[in-house]
Design a protein around this motif. Structure first.
Motif: not given
Length: 131
Positions: A49-58, A95-97
């Protein structure tokens, strides 16, 4: 005959104590193992979920610091004990978290050579196509 009876006196009591101790130890092992497995599953979900959040913002900002901050805020908002230990954005926008947390255990986290078993860690990757 009487001597033999004296030698066997208390045998059932000792067997009951040993059986009780075995059941307690087995129960603790099941609880400890379940806690560790549950923490690892939680970290996998949280990293995804954090990777998806980061990818969305990026994807919307093209800013690595903004994407990282969004992922960190997401993780902190979902689990205050979890920490992002690695964050990367690939040239393709993926994005990789990696997130990490110590599982709550009664014994494992306090025994030196077993401490590493209590650490739940997961790495997940998400990108624009998953949004």
């Amino acid at each position: 005959g009487v001597r033999r009876l004296r030698d066997e006196r208390g045998l059932v009591g000792r067997a009951a104590v040993v059986l009780f101790l075995v059941v307690i130890v087995f129960g603790l092992l099941v609880i400890e193992g379940g806690s560790i497995v549950f923490a690892r599953l939680q970290m996998s979900d949280l990293a995804s979920a954090a990777a998806v959040e980061g990818a969305s913002v990026y994807d919307t900002t093209s800013s690595v610091p903004a994407a990282r901050q969004a992922a960190v805020a997401f993780v902190e908002g979902r689990d205050e004990e979890a920490r992002i230990t690695r964050f990367a954005v690939g040239a393709d926008g993926m994005v990789t978290v990696t997130v990490k947390k110590r599982a709550r255990t009664f014994i494992v986290q306090h025994v030196g050579f077993l401490e590493d078993l209590a650490v739940a860690k997961a790495t997940e990757t998400a990108g624009p196509s998953e949004l």
